[in-house]
Write a protein that holds these residues in place. Structure first.
Motif, PDB file in Angstrom:
ATOM      1  N   GLU A   9      -5.672   9.659 -18.718  1.00  0.00           N
ATOM      2  CA  GLU A   9      -4.676   9.577 -19.654  1.00  0.00           C
ATOM      3  C   GLU A   9      -4.022  10.106 -20.367  1.00  0.00           C
ATOM      4  O   GLU A   9      -2.861  10.333 -20.692  1.00  0.00           O
ATOM      5  CB  GLU A   9      -5.656   8.550 -20.917  1.00  0.00           C
ATOM      6  CG  GLU A   9      -7.259   7.410 -20.700  1.00  0.00           C
ATOM      7  CD  GLU A   9      -8.213   7.191 -21.684  1.00  0.00           C
ATOM      8  OE1 GLU A   9      -8.490   6.934 -21.565  1.00  0.00           O
ATOM      9  OE2 GLU A   9      -8.533   8.930 -21.808  1.00  0.00           O
ATOM     10  N   LEU A  10      -4.041  11.492 -20.129  1.00  0.00           N
ATOM     11  CA  LEU A  10      -3.802  12.622 -20.186  1.00  0.00           C
ATOM     12  C   LEU A  10      -2.561  12.537 -19.699  1.00  0.00           C
ATOM     13  O   LEU A  10      -1.311  13.011 -19.940  1.00  0.00           O
ATOM     14  CB  LEU A  10      -4.560  13.475 -19.817  1.00  0.00           C
ATOM     15  CG  LEU A  10      -6.047  13.805 -20.681  1.00  0.00           C
ATOM     16  CD1 LEU A  10      -6.572  14.750 -20.041  1.00  0.00           C
ATOM     17  CD2 LEU A  10      -5.090  14.796 -22.417  1.00  0.00           C
ATOM     18  N   PHE A  38      -6.856  16.915 -14.537  1.00  0.00           N
ATOM     19  CA  PHE A  38      -6.837  17.792 -15.663  1.00  0.00           C
ATOM     20  C   PHE A  38      -7.979  18.987 -15.717  1.00  0.00           C
ATOM     21  O   PHE A  38      -9.195  17.974 -16.409  1.00  0.00           O
ATOM     22  CB  PHE A  38      -6.658  16.858 -16.871  1.00  0.00           C
ATOM     23  CG  PHE A  38      -4.694  17.140 -16.549  1.00  0.00           C
ATOM     24  CD1 PHE A  38      -4.068  17.621 -18.368  1.00  0.00           C
ATOM     25  CD2 PHE A  38      -4.439  16.059 -16.488  1.00  0.00           C
ATOM     26  CE1 PHE A  38      -2.459  16.387 -17.607  1.00  0.00           C
ATOM     27  CE2 PHE A  38      -3.241  15.272 -16.040  1.00  0.00           C
ATOM     28  CZ  PHE A  38      -2.350  16.138 -17.145  1.00  0.00           C
ATOM     29  N   ILE A  39      -7.835  19.878 -15.636  1.00  0.00           N
ATOM     30  CA  ILE A  39      -8.328  21.379 -15.728  1.00  0.00           C
ATOM     31  C   ILE A  39      -9.612  21.232 -17.511  1.00  0.00           C
ATOM     32  O   ILE A  39      -8.451  21.416 -18.637  1.00  0.00           O
ATOM     33  CB  ILE A  39      -9.107  22.109 -15.655  1.00  0.00           C
ATOM     34  CG1 ILE A  39      -8.338  22.074 -13.737  1.00  0.00           C
ATOM     35  CG2 ILE A  39      -9.886  23.520 -15.766  1.00  0.00           C
ATOM     36  CD1 ILE A  39     -10.021  21.174 -12.898  1.00  0.00           C
ATOM     37  N   THR A  48     -14.550  22.297 -14.336  1.00  0.00           N
ATOM     38  CA  THR A  48     -14.852  21.356 -15.180  1.00  0.00           C
ATOM     39  C   THR A  48     -13.317  20.877 -16.266  1.00  0.00           C
ATOM     40  O   THR A  48     -13.059  21.550 -15.927  1.00  0.00           O
ATOM     41  CB  THR A  48     -15.762  21.380 -16.134  1.00  0.00           C
ATOM     42  OG1 THR A  48     -17.261  22.366 -15.716  1.00  0.00           O
ATOM     43  CG2 THR A  48     -16.478  20.410 -16.917  1.00  0.00           C
ATOM     44  N   ASP A  49     -13.513  19.172 -15.043  1.00  0.00           N
ATOM     45  CA  ASP A  49     -12.579  18.343 -15.565  1.00  0.00           C
ATOM     46  C   ASP A  49     -13.085  18.020 -16.660  1.00  0.00           C
ATOM     47  O   ASP A  49     -13.338  17.826 -17.848  1.00  0.00           O
ATOM     48  CB  ASP A  49     -11.399  17.878 -14.172  1.00  0.00           C
ATOM     49  CG  ASP A  49     -12.568  16.189 -14.098  1.00  0.00           C
ATOM     50  OD1 ASP A  49     -13.476  16.605 -15.473  1.00  0.00           O
ATOM     51  OD2 ASP A  49     -12.799  15.678 -13.311  1.00  0.00           O
ATOM     52  N   ALA A  50     -11.681  17.267 -17.607  1.00  0.00           N
ATOM     53  CA  ALA A  50     -11.740  16.341 -18.911  1.00  0.00           C
ATOM     54  C   ALA A  50     -12.817  14.832 -18.905  1.00  0.00           C
ATOM     55  O   ALA A  50     -12.677  14.752 -19.717  1.00  0.00           O
ATOM     56  CB  ALA A  50     -10.089  15.590 -18.852  1.00  0.00           C
ATOM     57  N   ASP A  51     -13.048  14.674 -17.552  1.00  0.00           N
ATOM     58  CA  ASP A  51     -13.650  13.437 -17.653  1.00  0.00           C
ATOM     59  C   ASP A  51     -15.213  14.279 -17.928  1.00  0.00           C
ATOM     60  O   ASP A  51     -16.129  13.652 -16.494  1.00  0.00           O
ATOM     61  CB  ASP A  51     -13.535  12.533 -16.107  1.00  0.00           C
ATOM     62  CG  ASP A  51     -12.233  11.811 -16.958  1.00  0.00           C
ATOM     63  OD1 ASP A  51     -12.566  11.178 -17.325  1.00  0.00           O
ATOM     64  OD2 ASP A  51     -11.156  12.487 -16.185  1.00  0.00           O
ATOM     65  N   ASP A  57     -14.058  25.695  -6.364  1.00  0.00           N
ATOM     66  CA  ASP A  57     -12.435  26.189  -6.331  1.00  0.00           C
ATOM     67  C   ASP A  57     -12.465  26.761  -5.498  1.00  0.00           C
ATOM     68  O   ASP A  57     -12.247  27.727  -5.172  1.00  0.00           O
ATOM     69  CB  ASP A  57     -11.895  26.407  -8.136  1.00  0.00           C
ATOM     70  CG  ASP A  57     -11.001  27.047  -7.840  1.00  0.00           C
ATOM     71  OD1 ASP A  57      -9.833  25.971  -7.597  1.00  0.00           O
ATOM     72  OD2 ASP A  57     -10.487  28.100  -8.988  1.00  0.00           O
ATOM     73  N   TYR A  58     -10.715  26.615  -4.384  1.00  0.00           N
ATOM     74  CA  TYR A  58     -10.264  26.632  -3.236  1.00  0.00           C
ATOM     75  C   TYR A  58      -8.835  27.325  -3.656  1.00  0.00           C
ATOM     76  O   TYR A  58      -8.521  27.867  -2.580  1.00  0.00           O
ATOM     77  CB  TYR A  58     -10.605  26.142  -2.195  1.00  0.00           C
ATOM     78  CG  TYR A  58     -12.287  26.327  -1.718  1.00  0.00           C
ATOM     79  CD1 TYR A  58     -12.759  27.310  -1.138  1.00  0.00           C
ATOM     80  CD2 TYR A  58     -13.389  25.040  -2.248  1.00  0.00           C
ATOM     81  CE1 TYR A  58     -13.891  27.464  -0.614  1.00  0.00           C
ATOM     82  CE2 TYR A  58     -14.689  25.312  -1.503  1.00  0.00           C
ATOM     83  CZ  TYR A  58     -14.945  26.975  -0.920  1.00  0.00           C
ATOM     84  OH  TYR A  58     -15.939  26.938  -0.318  1.00  0.00           O
TER      85      TYR A  58
END
Length: 430
Positions: A9-10, A38-39, A48-51, A57-58
């Motif tokens: 959606e974003l 989207f973070i 952590t993403d928007a969901d 993380d690399y």
């Protein structure tokens, strides 16, 4: 199974107002397909993403999060400093403190000029080299990225002596004429360009450890010969350490490789991830920079107090704790060995390149030594691997031409989870 409803959606909304829905092209997932994640927040090595999905993380914000996201010392320093205002457009004592610290940590430099990005740092360093030498041309290497200034967006022609041709609309042929592109790790190619442009070349700029064609290391002797050539021909050697700086060692690639550069550029690592950059060199060269000399460069936000306190806090911690670099290298080696094992068992062609806390997996059967060999790994296997890893909570760079950057906040439990995810991903790819 992870859900990406909010990210989708974003991205749809972003496309209405932002070109391609992103503010930097690699974020669009063009190389791997699908919708970008989207973070929303990050802590240590967990995104952590928007969901609400979490990932190991690399990317480390493409390098600067050496000690992890939201590093407590940096966050506290920013909170305290922001009370004094976010910008002055005037000198501060803090600018002296961080410049002094950088000069202490990095070999062969006397003075540092703060700017606002790695692009600006590299662009300024080339201008300084031209002003200092009185020459106009410079050599860059295919596969090394130095930002999006016009003179860097050039691709070499088919012949070694062919003038550059712009490979981005908006770059003029006149700009391209002064940019020569050489093959990374090919000293004979560099010597040919120098001979064909005798006394016209101001500088050679290079990522000493390349990170923008994946992690690619210099061959034994290549950097030494490059240094000798520059000395013989009166050419300045510029190390673009936007990615390498303060990641490979306290003194960056110069210390790590034992090679002296004439000018060095840095990026957001000197701002703890905040928007900042810098170029630095010895007094003899830096004295040409305005207001001391005639080479003009300026910026209202240069030396921004929030970026300066973040950078000073991070660099001071790195300077006082050299064991961080050993720990990072040991963790990267552990990951390398684990990935090597599961990739060997998979039956896929692969190569792994590693230097310090930078590492890349290439799905190819040739040694990756330059852009051409790196391009052999830009195939259908990489997008498959990327998405299989993403589904298992591992966030890799969304391009085969980008290095992984490890953070010291990674635990061995996270590394084991990553290796297991790679094993499962490779099995799923079959």
């Amino acid at each position: 199974m992870y859900q990406y409803k909010r990210s989708s959606e974003l991205f749809d909304e972003a496309n209405k107002y932002i070109p391609g829905g992103v503010n930097s092209p690699v974020r669009a997932f063009k190389s791997v397909g699908g919708t970008p994640v989207f973070i929303e927040k990050a802590k240590g090595s967990i995104l952590t993403d928007a969901d609400g999905n979490e990932y190991i993380d690399y990317i480390s914000s493409w390098g600067p999060m050496i000690l992890g996201h939201a590093y407590p010392k940096v966050i506290e320093a920013i909170k305290e400093k922001v009370e004094d205002s976010t910008s002055f457009g005037a000198p501060t004592e803090l600018e002296i403190d961080i410049a002094k610290l950088i000069v202490e940590m990095v070999p062969n430099i006397d003075k540092v000029r703060m700017v606002n990005s790695g692009t600006e740092a590299c662009m300024s360093a080339i201008r300084v080299a031209r002003g200092y030498t009185g020459r106009n041309k410079f050599i860059k290497f295919e596969g090394c990225y130095h930002g999006h200034a016009d003179s860097f967006l050039i691709k070499a022609g088919s012949g070694a002596s062919t003038f550059g041709v712009p490979n981005s609309p908006g770059v003029t042929p006149g700009t391209a004429n002064d940019t020569l592109t050489a093959r990374y790790n090919d000293i004979d190619n560099v010597k040919q360009l120098v001979a064909e442009n005798k006394d016209e070349i101001a500088a050679i700029i290079i990522e000493p450890i390349a990170g923008n064609m994946g992690c690619v290391l210099p061959k034994k002797g290549f950097m030494e010969e490059l240094r000798t050539l520059c000395d013989q021909e009166g050419i300045l050697l510029i190390f673009d350490e936007v990615m390498n700086g303060f990641r490979l060692a306290r003194g960056g690639a110069q210390e790590y490789l034992g090679i002296k550069a004439d000018l060095v550029t840095f990026g957001k690592v000197i701002g703890g991830g905040m928007p900042v950059g810098a170029y630095a060199g010895p007094d003899e060269i830096m004295k040409v920079v305005s207001p001391l000399g005639p080479v003009y460069q300026a910026g209202t936000l240069s030396g921004n107090p929030i970026a300066m306190i973040a950078g000073y806090t991070l660099l001071k911690d790195l300077n006082e704790n050299p064991q961080y670099f050993t720990e990072l290298e040991e963790k990267t080696e552990y990951l390398h060995k684990g990935l090597d094992k599961v990739l060997a068992e998979s039956g896929f062609d692969y190569k792994i390149n590693r230097c310090g806390s930078m590492i890349s997996v290439f799905f190819t059967d040739v040694d990756v030594l330059d852009f051409d060999t790196a391009a052999t790994a830009n195939n259908e296997k990489f997008p498959q691997f990327f998405h299989e890893m993403l589904k298992r909570g591992i966030y890799l760079p969304p391009s085969s031409f980008e290095s992984y950057f490890l953070s010291n906040s990674l635990t061995y439990e996270m590394l084991d989870k990553t290796i297991q995810a790679a094993k499962e991903s490779l099995e799923a790819m079959k």
